[in-house]
Design a protein around this motif. Structure first.
Motif, PDB file in Angstrom:
ATOM      1  N   MET A  79       0.840  -1.205   0.000  1.00 47.83           N
ATOM      2  CA  MET A  79       0.000   0.000   0.000  1.00 47.83           C
ATOM      3  C   MET A  79       0.875   1.254   0.000  1.00 47.83           C
ATOM      4  O   MET A  79       0.578   2.239   0.665  1.00 47.83           O
ATOM      5  CB  MET A  79      -0.933  -0.001   1.209  1.00 47.83           C
ATOM      6  CG  MET A  79      -1.984  -1.087   1.189  1.00 47.83           C
ATOM      7  SD  MET A  79      -2.977  -1.110   2.697  1.00 47.83           S
ATOM      8  CE  MET A  79      -3.641   0.549   2.708  1.00 47.83           C
ATOM      9  N   ASP A  80       1.958   1.221  -0.746  1.00 47.41           N
ATOM     10  CA  ASP A  80       2.916   2.317  -0.722  1.00 47.41           C
ATOM     11  C   ASP A  80       2.287   3.654  -1.086  1.00 47.41           C
ATOM     12  O   ASP A  80       2.596   4.686  -0.483  1.00 47.41           O
ATOM     13  CB  ASP A  80       4.061   2.029  -1.700  1.00 47.41           C
ATOM     14  CG  ASP A  80       4.769   0.728  -1.382  1.00 47.41           C
ATOM     15  OD1 ASP A  80       4.368   0.061  -0.410  1.00 47.41           O
ATOM     16  OD2 ASP A  80       5.728   0.395  -2.096  1.00 47.41           O
ATOM     17  N   THR A  81       1.401   3.655  -2.082  1.00 50.92           N
ATOM     18  CA  THR A  81       0.855   4.916  -2.587  1.00 50.92           C
ATOM     19  C   THR A  81      -0.147   5.559  -1.634  1.00 50.92           C
ATOM     20  O   THR A  81      -0.613   6.666  -1.903  1.00 50.92           O
ATOM     21  CB  THR A  81       0.174   4.688  -3.950  1.00 50.92           C
ATOM     22  OG1 THR A  81      -0.827   3.669  -3.821  1.00 50.92           O
ATOM     23  CG2 THR A  81       1.192   4.254  -4.995  1.00 50.92           C
ATOM     24  N   ALA A  82      -0.494   4.889  -0.534  1.00 49.55           N
ATOM     25  CA  ALA A  82      -1.402   5.478   0.459  1.00 49.55           C
ATOM     26  C   ALA A  82      -0.643   6.199   1.564  1.00 49.55           C
ATOM     27  O   ALA A  82      -1.267   6.740   2.483  1.00 49.55           O
ATOM     28  CB  ALA A  82      -2.298   4.410   1.062  1.00 49.55           C
ATOM     29  N   SER A  83       0.687   6.224   1.486  1.00 44.77           N
ATOM     30  CA  SER A  83       1.485   6.813   2.563  1.00 44.77           C
ATOM     31  C   SER A  83       1.201   8.298   2.734  1.00 44.77           C
ATOM     32  O   SER A  83       1.043   8.791   3.849  1.00 44.77           O
ATOM     33  CB  SER A  83       2.978   6.601   2.278  1.00 44.77           C
ATOM     34  OG  SER A  83       3.284   5.232   2.187  1.00 44.77           O
ATOM     35  N   ILE A 176       8.313   6.016  -4.558  1.00 43.51           N
ATOM     36  CA  ILE A 176       6.889   5.759  -4.743  1.00 43.51           C
ATOM     37  C   ILE A 176       6.413   6.477  -6.008  1.00 43.51           C
ATOM     38  O   ILE A 176       6.872   7.566  -6.329  1.00 43.51           O
ATOM     39  CB  ILE A 176       6.088   6.241  -3.517  1.00 43.51           C
ATOM     40  CG1 ILE A 176       6.638   5.612  -2.234  1.00 43.51           C
ATOM     41  CG2 ILE A 176       4.613   5.909  -3.658  1.00 43.51           C
ATOM     42  CD1 ILE A 176       5.999   6.137  -0.970  1.00 43.51           C
ATOM     43  N   GLU A 177       5.475   5.858  -6.708  1.00 41.76           N
ATOM     44  CA  GLU A 177       4.919   6.451  -7.915  1.00 41.76           C
ATOM     45  C   GLU A 177       4.226   7.772  -7.561  1.00 41.76           C
ATOM     46  O   GLU A 177       3.263   7.787  -6.781  1.00 41.76           O
ATOM     47  CB  GLU A 177       3.911   5.497  -8.549  1.00 41.76           C
ATOM     48  CG  GLU A 177       3.109   6.073  -9.703  1.00 41.76           C
ATOM     49  CD  GLU A 177       3.993   6.535 -10.850  1.00 41.76           C
ATOM     50  OE1 GLU A 177       3.656   7.575 -11.439  1.00 41.76           O
ATOM     51  OE2 GLU A 177       5.008   5.864 -11.135  1.00 41.76           O
ATOM     52  N   PRO A 178       4.689   8.917  -8.079  1.00 39.93           N
ATOM     53  CA  PRO A 178       4.163  10.219  -7.636  1.00 39.93           C
ATOM     54  C   PRO A 178       2.701  10.458  -7.997  1.00 39.93           C
ATOM     55  O   PRO A 178       1.970  11.073  -7.225  1.00 39.93           O
ATOM     56  CB  PRO A 178       5.080  11.222  -8.347  1.00 39.93           C
ATOM     57  CG  PRO A 178       5.646  10.483  -9.499  1.00 39.93           C
ATOM     58  CD  PRO A 178       5.766   9.060  -9.070  1.00 39.93           C
ATOM     59  N   TRP A 182      -0.048  11.171  -5.039  1.00 40.39           N
ATOM     60  CA  TRP A 182      -0.790  12.431  -4.927  1.00 40.39           C
ATOM     61  C   TRP A 182      -2.298  12.210  -5.070  1.00 40.39           C
ATOM     62  O   TRP A 182      -3.095  12.849  -4.380  1.00 40.39           O
ATOM     63  CB  TRP A 182      -0.295  13.404  -5.991  1.00 40.39           C
ATOM     64  CG  TRP A 182      -0.787  14.797  -5.791  1.00 40.39           C
ATOM     65  CD1 TRP A 182      -1.801  15.424  -6.466  1.00 40.39           C
ATOM     66  CD2 TRP A 182      -0.300  15.749  -4.842  1.00 40.39           C
ATOM     67  NE1 TRP A 182      -1.968  16.688  -5.995  1.00 40.39           N
ATOM     68  CE2 TRP A 182      -1.059  16.924  -4.998  1.00 40.39           C
ATOM     69  CE3 TRP A 182       0.713  15.708  -3.882  1.00 40.39           C
ATOM     70  CZ2 TRP A 182      -0.842  18.062  -4.228  1.00 40.39           C
ATOM     71  CZ3 TRP A 182       0.921  16.837  -3.116  1.00 40.39           C
ATOM     72  CH2 TRP A 182       0.158  17.988  -3.295  1.00 40.39           C
ATOM     73  N   GLN A 183      -2.690  11.299  -5.976  1.00 39.15           N
ATOM     74  CA  GLN A 183      -4.112  11.040  -6.182  1.00 39.15           C
ATOM     75  C   GLN A 183      -4.760  10.463  -4.928  1.00 39.15           C
ATOM     76  O   GLN A 183      -5.861  10.859  -4.542  1.00 39.15           O
ATOM     77  CB  GLN A 183      -4.294  10.083  -7.357  1.00 39.15           C
ATOM     78  CG  GLN A 183      -5.765   9.759  -7.674  1.00 39.15           C
ATOM     79  CD  GLN A 183      -5.906   8.752  -8.795  1.00 39.15           C
ATOM     80  OE1 GLN A 183      -4.912   8.178  -9.248  1.00 39.15           O
ATOM     81  NE2 GLN A 183      -7.126   8.522  -9.238  1.00 39.15           N
TER      82      GLN A 183
END
Length: 259
Positions: A79-83, A176-178, A182-183
């Protein structure tokens, strides 16, 4: 033992009563509009602008640490993009206003208590009364209004810098995928989180200024009395901020849940 406990409780209740009386006097004085713009702007500059550096550093490194720690845990469950969403919500509603208030309490609360305490020791406050100038009108109200104005603005800066620092750490250091980072931050962060943080900051500003002014106006005589007043202003302000933050979180959480 019971005697000392009862004496301590009586002292605490007396302190609360005197602070409540001072708050009443400030409220009545504020509605009379006796505050001069020069004094108010001077206090806004002292409380707000001069506190920016310490607030920005605190917000930036808090966002960095929170973003890194969140990533280390979320990476285990992919869940990296939820950081950044966790950083955003935490900074907006909790860490932003609380840490800003604590840092300002250490800097401004101590300065207010020391300044007013020195004026009391050197009998400058008594001189104001002889000149038919109420100390609350001249000394307390400008500082209280300035704190109410400056703390929300400082909190906004802390929130923005904290989220930005967390974003930079997540993208450039952790890879992490930016776009998704951000989304997800925009998806899970809501306007009510910012409103909660600003309401807390407004209340915390009043706590810092009121306790600092009270300790300065009632300090003991001599350098030792000023030193005790300064220390107590910082300690009492910090403890009051942390305790009130808990109850404010519960109350506003209930209100938000009912909306």
């Amino acid at each position: 033992m019971n005697f000392f406990a009862n004496k301590r409780i009586a002292y605490i209740l007396t302190e609360f009563g005197q602070i409540a009386i001072l708050a009443r006097d400030v409220l009545l004085s504020a509605f009379t509009l006796k505050v001069t713009w020069r004094d108010l702007l001077h206090q806004i500059h002292f409380i707000g602008i001069k506190s920016q550096s310490v607030v920005l550093v605190t917000g930036a490194f808090t966002g960095m640490v929170l973003g890194a720690q969140t990533y280390f845990q979320f990476h285990k469950v992919k869940m990296d993009t939820a950081s950044l969403a966790v950083v955003s919500v935490s900074m907006c509603s909790e860490l932003g206003p609380v840490l800003t208030a604590l840092m300002v309490a250490g800097r401004v609360g101590a300065a207010i208590a020391a300044e007013l305490g020195t004026m009391r020791v050197t009998e400058q406050i008594d001189a104001l009364r002889t000149l038919a100038t109420h100390p609350v009108d001249y000394l307390v109200v400008p500082r209280l209004l300035a704190a109410h104005i400056a703390l929300p603005l400082l909190t906004v800066e802390s929130i923005v810098v904290g989220i930005g620092a967390g974003y930079l750490v997540g993208v450039h250091l952790l890879g992490i995928e930016p776009t998704y980072l951000w989304q997800n931050m925009l998806r899970y962060s809501h306007d009510v989180d910012v409103v909660i943080g600003l309401v807390k900051a407004f209340i915390f500003g009043g706590i810092i200024a009121l306790i600092g002014c009270y300790k300065g106006l009632t300090c003991g005589l001599g350098a030792e009395g000023v030193g005790h007043a300064t220390t107590e202003a910082v300690v009492y302000s910090s403890i009051t901020i942390l305790i009130s933050n808990f109850f404010l979180t519960l109350v506003m959480g209930k209100l938000v849940g009912q909306l």
